[in-house]
Design an enzyme around this catalytic site. Structure first.
Site, PDB file in Angstrom:
ATOM      1  CG  ASP A  27      -0.435   0.091   2.487  1.00 44.03           C
ATOM      2  OD1 ASP A  27       0.840  -0.855   2.660  1.00 44.03           O
ATOM      3  OD2 ASP A  27      -0.931   0.676   3.546  1.00 44.03           O
ATOM      4  CD  GLU A  50       8.366  -8.279   0.007  1.00 46.18           C
ATOM      5  OE1 GLU A  50       7.113  -7.676   0.203  1.00 46.18           O
ATOM      6  OE2 GLU A  50       8.407  -9.556   0.534  1.00 46.18           O
ATOM      7  CG  HIS A 113      -0.253  -1.005   8.153  1.00 44.99           C
ATOM      8  ND1 HIS A 113      -0.714   0.109   8.033  1.00 44.99           N
ATOM      9  CD2 HIS A 113       0.064  -1.511   6.850  1.00 44.99           C
ATOM     10  CE1 HIS A 113      -0.448   0.580   6.744  1.00 44.99           C
ATOM     11  NE2 HIS A 113      -0.167  -0.745   5.843  1.00 44.99           N
ATOM     12  CG  HIS A 114       3.609  -3.084   6.648  1.00 46.49           C
ATOM     13  ND1 HIS A 114       3.118  -4.202   6.978  1.00 46.49           N
ATOM     14  CD2 HIS A 114       3.094  -2.677   5.358  1.00 46.49           C
ATOM     15  CE1 HIS A 114       2.344  -4.582   5.977  1.00 46.49           C
ATOM     16  NE2 HIS A 114       2.318  -3.839   4.794  1.00 46.49           N
ATOM     17  N   GLY A 406      27.349 -16.257  -1.073  1.00 49.47           N
ATOM     18  CA  GLY A 406      27.068 -17.671  -1.126  1.00 49.47           C
ATOM     19  C   GLY A 406      25.679 -17.926  -0.383  1.00 49.47           C
ATOM     20  CG  ASP A 433      17.929 -31.482  -4.510  1.00 56.42           C
ATOM     21  OD1 ASP A 433      19.200 -31.126  -4.166  1.00 56.42           O
ATOM     22  OD2 ASP A 433      17.649 -32.749  -4.466  1.00 56.42           O
ATOM     23  CG  ASN A 460      22.500 -33.734  -5.194  1.00 57.88           C
ATOM     24  OD1 ASN A 460      21.794 -32.900  -4.574  1.00 57.88           O
ATOM     25  ND2 ASN A 460      23.650 -33.146  -5.609  1.00 57.88           N
ATOM     26  N   GLY A 462      18.961 -33.800  -1.518  1.00 57.38           N
ATOM     27  CA  GLY A 462      19.291 -33.079  -0.434  1.00 57.38           C
ATOM     28  C   GLY A 462      20.664 -32.200  -0.485  1.00 57.38           C
ATOM     29  CD  GLU A 466      25.744 -26.926   4.147  1.00 54.30           C
ATOM     30  OE1 GLU A 466      26.682 -27.393   4.979  1.00 54.30           O
ATOM     31  OE2 GLU A 466      25.128 -25.906   3.705  1.00 54.30           O
TER      32      GLU A 466
END
Length: 557
Positions: A27, A50, A113-114, A406, A433, A460, A462, A466
């Site tokens: 708004d 955003e 608001h916000h 990253g 993925d 793969n 996952g 990691e």
């Protein structure tokens, strides 16, 4: 000349090359969006959130030299802050605009608001300020001065800026300058420019092994084409950091390979660190582009070019426009005839084993064998970037990634922004993925805008990067296995984007050949073993665990 605040802002954005503003309506920015709607030569492209808008503006800026996003106060600004911080870390100029509460409400500290409902309207700017070069709120009295200051700073420093626009001022008229906005950098101090040129030329004449070492600021400050011309004229060899990949041709006979400390390409570390005239552009060494801090550049022999200064073997020259300095050097450096046998480095032909399952070791060279010259390759942090990193891209390739910040998920919205800015270029995105699931909604905007990239989804199951750091078989590195190839039609039933799935080298080759014959966008899902990884990642994972967790910390078995 009189115009409205909103029209002034739009004219300034157009003057710096913005034809698309990406973002999310709210708004507090709708009054400005009405003016964008009615303006010629510029349009608003809505994104799904955003954060994705900030990533898209970053990708746009890497094509156009600057990007722009639009959010609303508080909830929108803070949602975008990760992408804005990424632009700051990667030295990408982005203009972030946010609709703000009406000026009278902020001045009289109304609870709205916000906000936090405490009357504090400085806190959002304070939160964003550390990640921008300018963070301000404009008024009818200061908008000309402040907006121009922000734009000049953004373009000069190659950093994001953030401007709040109160919702009740966009249709107010103000007096604006008659002269057009200038994007030119200030000219140099004449004596300092000549002294810097003389110092560089003197050191060059004495040098036995001059070398160029490229990093991302080579591109950000517009040095690339000047460097290319100097290298061709002088026949000087060049290297690059992993964070400066493919800025110049990786198949040129003068390309030495990647410098990455002790993890450099064979012979490159010794050559670079023993150079007696090493040209750099403000390299920023972190663990991933320094061989875990094993870099040792010869400081006394460095000739470093910043955007507004030069460092020549310990002597600083400030007050110069470095592009002017490079123009002088290009004119005065001696020309060297290229060897008669100077040809592009040939990349070995990839031979497909049709029945073989896809593996990390062979899939990446397979893809590179199908890449076209002068295209755009976007590589997500992790497996994709590590897999592609050692391979030599075709001539003219623009390689987009986020080696310093990253933030996973960056590349899908960045693809959107890059293609909005340069739809005529062939774009190929490689994304895992796990990263895809963070920003997958923006595929809907890509198909809505009828953009035609090749999106390669590396499935793969996952977070492979990691897994190799810690938790190889732990479920915290697992993700839900989506039906990825069906998503283009989920987002848009009648999309022309075609989907493909490959599990073997033969299926991948067939898919790539079909994609090459088609003018449509393509979504290609490739399946790999969850415990397979590029060789670089297999080494990177344990080193990261060692660095992150200390001698008594956990390790993979």
């Amino acid at each position: 000349m009189r115009t409205t605040v909103g029209e002034f802002i739009i004219d300034r954005l157009k003057a710096i090359g913005i034809t698309e503003i990406v973002g999310v309506p709210g708004d507090f920015n709708l009054s400005f969006l009405e003016q964008v709607r009615d303006a010629e030569g510029i349009r608003f492209v809505g994104t799904c959130n955003e954060l994705n808008a900030a990533y898209a503006a970053d990708g746009y800026a890497r094509q156009r030299g600057v990007g722009c996003l639009l959010t609303t106060y508080g909830v929108g600004e803070l949602s975008a802050i990760n992408g804005i911080a990424g632009a700051r870390a990667e030295h990408v100029p982005v203009v972030s605009l946010a609709g703000a509460p009406p000026l009278y409400a902020t001045e009289y500290r109304w609870a709205m608001h916000h906000s936090l409902a405490d009357g504090d309207y400085a806190n959002m700017l304070e939160a964003i300020a550390p990640f921008t070069e300018v963070a301000c709120r404009v008024t009818p009295m200061n908008v000309v001065e402040e907006f121009d200051r922000a734009l000049h700073t953004c373009l000069r420093e190659k950093r994001p800026v953030h401007i709040q626009i109160p919702s009740d001022i966009t249709h107010l008229t103000i007096e604006v300058p008659d002269e057009p906005f200038s994007t030119a950098l200030a000219s140099s101090d004449t004596e300092r420019l000549e002294a810097a040129a003389d110092a560089v030329l003197k050191r060059f004449a004495e040098a036995k092994d001059p070398i160029f070492l490229l990093d991302q600021d080579t591109d950000r400050h517009g040095f690339t084409e000047k460097f290319r011309a100097i290298i061709e004229k002088t026949q000087l060899p060049y290297s690059q950091l992993t964070s400066g990949k493919a800025l110049l041709s990786e198949r040129h006979p003068l390309f030495l390979g990647v410098y990455n400390g002790s993890a450099s390409a064979p012979g490159v570390q010794e050559r670079v660190e023993n150079s007696d005239f090493l040209v750099t552009t403000n390299p920023r060494f972190i663990e991933v582009n320094s061989g875990s801090y094993t870099h040792h550049l010869p400081e006394k022999n460095i000739v470093n070019f910043g955007d507004q200064h030069a460092l020549v073997a310990g002597e600083y020259f400030v007050g110069i426009n470095t592009l002017e300095l490079l123009a002088i050097l290009l004119e005065k450096l001696p020309a060297v005839q290229a060897p008669a046998a100077s040809e592009q480095v040939e990349v070995p032909e990839f031979v497909v084993d049709k029945q073989a399952p896809l593996t990390q070791a062979r899939m990446w060279p397979h893809f590179v064998s199908h890449l076209e010259e002068n295209g755009v390759v976007i590589a997500e942090a992790g497996t994709s970037n590590i897999g592609l990193g050692p391979l030599r891209m075709p001539a003219g390739t623009q390689y987009i990634n986020s080696p310093i910040w990253g933030s996973i998920g960056f590349t899908l919205p960045a693809l959107l922004g890059s293609m909005l800015a340069a739809p005529e270029r062939r774009h190929v995105l490689f994304i895992g993925d796990g990263s895809f699931q963070l920003t997958a909604q923006e595929l809907s905007t890509i198909v809505r805008e009828e953009l035609k990239p090749l999106i390669v989804l590396v499935n793969n199951k996952g977070y492979t990067i990691e897994r190799f750091i810690l938790g190889m078989e732990d479920e915290y590195n697992d993700i839900q296995d989506w039906s990825y190839a069906e998503l283009p039609k989920v987002f848009m039933r009648d999309t022309t984007m075609k989907s493909y799935v490959a599990r073997t080298e033969g299926e991948l080759e067939e898919a790539l050949q079909q994609i090459a014959k088609s003018d449509d966008g393509a979504f290609l899902e490739v399946h790999l073993d969850p415990f397979d990884a590029p060789r670089g990642l297999q080494a990177f994972g344990p080193l990261t665990a060692e660095f992150d967790y200390g001698p008594r910390g956990p390790r993979n078995p």
